[in-house]
Write a protein that holds these residues in place. Structure first.
Motif, PDB file in Angstrom:
ATOM      1  N   THR A 127       0.824  -1.209   0.000  1.00  0.00           N
ATOM      2  CA  THR A 127       0.000   0.000   0.000  1.00  0.00           C
ATOM      3  C   THR A 127       0.858   1.259   0.000  1.00  0.00           C
ATOM      4  N   ASN A 128       2.020   1.182   0.648  1.00  0.00           N
ATOM      5  CA  ASN A 128       2.927   2.328   0.809  1.00  0.00           C
ATOM      6  C   ASN A 128       4.352   1.895   0.469  1.00  0.00           C
ATOM      7  N   PRO A 129       4.680   1.730  -0.812  1.00  0.00           N
ATOM      8  CA  PRO A 129       6.010   1.220  -1.152  1.00  0.00           C
ATOM      9  C   PRO A 129       7.153   2.191  -0.871  1.00  0.00           C
ATOM     10  N   VAL A 130       6.844   3.448  -0.617  1.00  0.00           N
ATOM     11  CA  VAL A 130       7.850   4.427  -0.193  1.00  0.00           C
ATOM     12  C   VAL A 130       7.364   4.960   1.152  1.00  0.00           C
ATOM     13  N   PHE A 131       8.193   4.844   2.172  1.00  0.00           N
ATOM     14  CA  PHE A 131       7.726   5.146   3.529  1.00  0.00           C
ATOM     15  C   PHE A 131       8.875   5.525   4.452  1.00  0.00           C
ATOM     16  N   SER A 132       8.512   6.190   5.536  1.00  0.00           N
ATOM     17  CA  SER A 132       9.473   6.443   6.606  1.00  0.00           C
ATOM     18  C   SER A 132       9.221   5.396   7.684  1.00  0.00           C
ATOM     19  N   ASN A 133      10.244   5.066   8.448  1.00  0.00           N
ATOM     20  CA  ASN A 133      10.088   4.074   9.508  1.00  0.00           C
ATOM     21  C   ASN A 133       9.067   4.537  10.540  1.00  0.00           C
ATOM     22  N   SER A 134       9.049   5.827  10.822  1.00  0.00           N
ATOM     23  CA  SER A 134       8.093   6.328  11.813  1.00  0.00           C
ATOM     24  C   SER A 134       6.658   6.152  11.311  1.00  0.00           C
ATOM     25  N   ARG A 135       6.425   6.392  10.040  1.00  0.00           N
ATOM     26  CA  ARG A 135       5.090   6.196   9.481  1.00  0.00           C
ATOM     27  C   ARG A 135       4.734   4.710   9.433  1.00  0.00           C
ATOM     28  N   GLN A 161      15.256  -0.471  -0.115  1.00  0.00           N
ATOM     29  CA  GLN A 161      16.385   0.405  -0.397  1.00  0.00           C
ATOM     30  C   GLN A 161      16.193   1.691   0.387  1.00  0.00           C
ATOM     31  N   VAL A 162      17.301   2.278   0.804  1.00  0.00           N
ATOM     32  CA  VAL A 162      17.247   3.566   1.478  1.00  0.00           C
ATOM     33  C   VAL A 162      17.191   4.653   0.406  1.00  0.00           C
ATOM     34  N   VAL A 163      16.148   5.461   0.460  1.00  0.00           N
ATOM     35  CA  VAL A 163      16.007   6.586  -0.460  1.00  0.00           C
ATOM     36  C   VAL A 163      16.686   7.808   0.127  1.00  0.00           C
ATOM     37  N   ARG A 164      16.508   7.971   1.443  1.00  0.00           N
ATOM     38  CA  ARG A 164      17.122   9.093   2.152  1.00  0.00           C
ATOM     39  C   ARG A 164      17.534   8.598   3.531  1.00  0.00           C
ATOM     40  N   GLU A 165      18.776   8.845   3.890  1.00  0.00           N
ATOM     41  CA  GLU A 165      19.293   8.455   5.197  1.00  0.00           C
ATOM     42  C   GLU A 165      18.650   9.302   6.293  1.00  0.00           C
ATOM     43  N   ALA A 166      18.544   8.731   7.476  1.00  0.00           N
ATOM     44  CA  ALA A 166      18.066   9.486   8.632  1.00  0.00           C
ATOM     45  C   ALA A 166      19.114  10.539   8.985  1.00  0.00           C
ATOM     46  N   ALA A 167      18.650  11.699   9.444  1.00  0.00           N
ATOM     47  CA  ALA A 167      19.562  12.768   9.853  1.00  0.00           C
ATOM     48  C   ALA A 167      18.887  13.558  10.963  1.00  0.00           C
ATOM     49  N   GLY A 168      19.471  13.503  12.149  1.00  0.00           N
ATOM     50  CA  GLY A 168      18.873  14.212  13.281  1.00  0.00           C
ATOM     51  C   GLY A 168      17.496  13.671  13.584  1.00  0.00           C
ATOM     52  N   ARG A 169      16.517  14.539  13.574  1.00  0.00           N
ATOM     53  CA  ARG A 169      15.138  14.122  13.839  1.00  0.00           C
ATOM     54  C   ARG A 169      14.408  13.667  12.583  1.00  0.00           C
ATOM     55  N   ARG A 170      15.047  13.829  11.454  1.00  0.00           N
ATOM     56  CA  ARG A 170      14.447  13.442  10.173  1.00  0.00           C
ATOM     57  C   ARG A 170      14.622  11.932   9.971  1.00  0.00           C
ATOM     58  N   PRO A 171      13.505  11.200   9.807  1.00  0.00           N
ATOM     59  CA  PRO A 171      13.609   9.737   9.660  1.00  0.00           C
ATOM     60  C   PRO A 171      14.125   9.340   8.272  1.00  0.00           C
ATOM     61  N   ALA A 172      14.652   8.140   8.213  1.00  0.00           N
ATOM     62  CA  ALA A 172      15.063   7.591   6.921  1.00  0.00           C
ATOM     63  C   ALA A 172      13.818   7.310   6.085  1.00  0.00           C
ATOM     64  N   ILE A 173      13.990   7.373   4.773  1.00  0.00           N
ATOM     65  CA  ILE A 173      12.924   7.009   3.841  1.00  0.00           C
ATOM     66  C   ILE A 173      13.387   5.745   3.112  1.00  0.00           C
ATOM     67  N   HIS A 174      12.490   4.758   3.050  1.00  0.00           N
ATOM     68  CA  HIS A 174      12.791   3.488   2.392  1.00  0.00           C
ATOM     69  C   HIS A 174      11.847   3.262   1.226  1.00  0.00           C
ATOM     70  N   ARG A 175      12.288   2.396   0.313  1.00  0.00           N
ATOM     71  CA  ARG A 175      11.472   2.058  -0.858  1.00  0.00           C
ATOM     72  C   ARG A 175      11.483   0.542  -1.039  1.00  0.00           C
ATOM     73  N   PHE A 176      10.309  -0.018  -1.266  1.00  0.00           N
ATOM     74  CA  PHE A 176      10.146  -1.444  -1.568  1.00  0.00           C
ATOM     75  C   PHE A 176      10.363  -1.605  -3.075  1.00  0.00           C
ATOM     76  N   GLU A 177      11.634  -1.636  -3.453  1.00  0.00           N
ATOM     77  CA  GLU A 177      12.032  -1.552  -4.855  1.00  0.00           C
ATOM     78  C   GLU A 177      11.467  -2.665  -5.742  1.00  0.00           C
ATOM     79  N   PRO A 178      11.403  -3.916  -5.295  1.00  0.00           N
ATOM     80  CA  PRO A 178      10.845  -4.947  -6.193  1.00  0.00           C
ATOM     81  C   PRO A 178       9.417  -4.633  -6.645  1.00  0.00           C
TER      82      PRO A 178
END
Length: 185
Positions: A127-135, A161-178
């Motif tokens: 449902t959410n192939p691109v997401f943050s861990n917090s979400r 896959q990591v789309v954007r690394e976590a930085a400070g309070r900003r969570p990492a963004i991941h993608r379900f690439e397959p």
């Protein structure tokens, strides 16, 4: 007048009235989807004719010019209707591929994650192939520690896959690439 024919005519008219190369084509193609949806030719606004028009760009432009310069509405309508048919077939094949991929991933997730939340995680990713861990943690209904473990396991398996690394309070963004590869129709 049948909805497909009305849509073909409206698209050509829209493109003729607003012949700009600054995103106008996207609006014109969105008009196709919305008209098909409003006319109940499709159940939801998820039909994208753009791929067909891009794959046949020269003919697409020639057919639109043919309407303007030669009043060749028949040629345009035949091209448009053929495009709707071909793109509908492509979309159905993509949907079947996604369904088959889900069926393939379900036992793999159950085995990899070894948790009663494995299917919930899989459903969330579909449902959410691109997401943050917090979400993911908030929305999937999975305890935070379990969700974090799932993310680590799926990253190690190459499913995320990591789309954007976590930085400070900003969570990492991941993608379900397959899944993302299968969605590109």
């Amino acid at each position: 007048m049948p909805v497909l024919l009305r849509t073909a005519l409206a698209h050509a008219e829209f493109e003729a009235l607003h012949p700009f190369e600054d995103g106008n084509s996207r609006v014109g193609r969105m008009l196709v989807t919305l008209m098909l949806w409003k006319g109940k030719a499709i159940a939801a606004p998820h039909f994208y004719i753009s791929r067909y028009f891009e794959d046949h760009k020269d003919e697409y432009l020639d057919r639109l010019r043919g309407v303007s310069y030669e009043n060749d509405w028949d040629g345009w309508c035949e091209f448009f209707l053929d495009g709707v048919e071909q793109q509908a077939i492509r979309n159905l094949e993509a949907a079947q591929g996604i369904s088959d991929f889900y069926a393939e991933m379900k036992p793999r997730f159950i085995d990899l994650l070894a948790s009663k939340f494995a299917v919930a995680a899989l459903d969330y990713l579909f449902t959410n192939p691109v997401f943050s861990n917090s979400r993911f943690t908030r929305s999937a209904g999975i305890p935070p520690q379990t969700a974090a473990r799932f993310t680590r396991v799926l990253l190690n398996e190459g499913l995320l896959q990591v789309v954007r690394e976590a930085a400070g309070r900003r969570p990492a963004i991941h993608r379900f690439e397959p899944l993302m590869k299968r969605v590109r129709v």
